[in-house]
Enzyme design. Structure first.
Site, mmCIF file in Angstrom:
data_model
loop_
_atom_site.group_PDB
_atom_site.id
_atom_site.type_symbol
_atom_site.label_atom_id
_atom_site.label_comp_id
_atom_site.label_asym_id
_atom_site.label_seq_id
_atom_site.Cartn_x
_atom_site.Cartn_y
_atom_site.Cartn_z
ATOM 1 N N ASP A 70 -2.914 8.352 -1.678
ATOM 2 C CA ASP A 70 -3.945 9.325 -2.054
ATOM 3 C C ASP A 70 -4.167 9.366 -3.567
ATOM 4 O O ASP A 70 -3.293 9.016 -4.356
ATOM 5 C CB ASP A 70 -3.532 10.736 -1.613
ATOM 6 N N HIS B 294 1.362 8.545 -3.049
ATOM 7 C CA HIS B 294 0.281 8.703 -4.024
ATOM 8 C C HIS B 294 0.300 7.537 -5.012
ATOM 9 O O HIS B 294 1.360 7.197 -5.546
ATOM 10 C CB HIS B 294 0.423 10.026 -4.781
#
Length: 246
Positions: free
Chosen positions: A50, A196
């Protein structure tokens, strides 16, 4: 008088409808909604990232994924994609998948009415323009869905998906070891892993903890006889084939 007294009740009802889907953020709720959580084929683990694309960090993840010989799904923010389209083009060119994480990293419950829908559509259009592919997946920032976000995703032909396990790699205290320790209990067949590839909305430099853990994550899966890849290969329950080149 009765009509005036019923107004707070009506407003409370509307607020409940709007915020109700946000309970899917809770692990106990995701367990009873395996399709939304991203549970897939028992022989596969979906690897997702992400908050990019970020030119400081995403290329390092792409380099490592290339070395490891596996593909992943990158949930991009529209504002980051607008600044760094060349990174997204590399993501797709190297066989990875791009999903939508919204335009900005904001909680859907704290936005003005209509804002989530407009920004989601804007992000979808930009992904298609930059990569040549229409995105399939939508992951809301913070994992918080709202009624508006669900309707907007349907109108954009996006499939909402969260995760079954995350590495808690966004804090300043995170390390490759802590990420791996956090992931291990849920690192099994059918899992969707959330990491992430950017610190855009998190502690500066925290992406290094995910990058450092990545080889061990992939190695652990392969030791268990599991394939590692993007969501498009994961067989998420109820997911239809709605992607394609333009």
């Amino acid at each position: 008088m009765a009509r005036r007294a019923s107004l707070p009740v009506a407003l409370a009802g509307l607020a409940l409808v709007h915020a109700g889907p946000a309970v899917t953020w809770l692990p106990s709720v995701r367990r009873v909604l395996p399709g939304l959580a991203g549970a897939g084929n028992a022989g596969h683990v979906a690897l997702t990232f992400d908050d990019g694309p970020d030119p400081r960090s995403t290329p390092r993840f792409l380099d490592e994924l290339g070395r490891l010989g596996c593909r992943a799904t990158f949930f991009v923010l529209g504002e980051m994609l607008a600044r760094h389209p060349e990174v997204a083009r590399r993501i797709v060119a190297e066989g990875h998948e791009v999903g939508v994480h919204g335009w900005r990293h904001v909680n859907a419950l704290l936005t003005r009415p209509g804002e989530v829908a407009v920004e989601m559509g804007r992000a979808v259009d930009l992904v298609q323009e930059v990569t040549g592919f229409r995105p399939v997946w939508y992951r809301p920032p913070y994992g918080v869905l709202s009624a508006e976000a669900l309707v907007a995703a349907r109108l954009c032909v996006l499939r909402p998906v969260l995760w079954t396990v995350w590495g808690k790699d966004w804090t300043a205290e995170a390390s490759p070891a802590s990420v791996m320790t956090t992931l291990l209990p849920g690192l099994r067949g059918g899992a969707t892993v959330l990491l992430h590839d950017s610190d855009h909305t998190a502690a500066p430099g925290c992406w290094r903890s995910a990058l450092g853990a990545l080889p061990e994550v992939v190695d652990r899966c392969r030791q268990l006889g599991l394939r590692v890849g993007p969501l498009r290969e994961h067989g998420v329950a109820g997911a239809g084939a709605v992607s394609g080149a333009v």
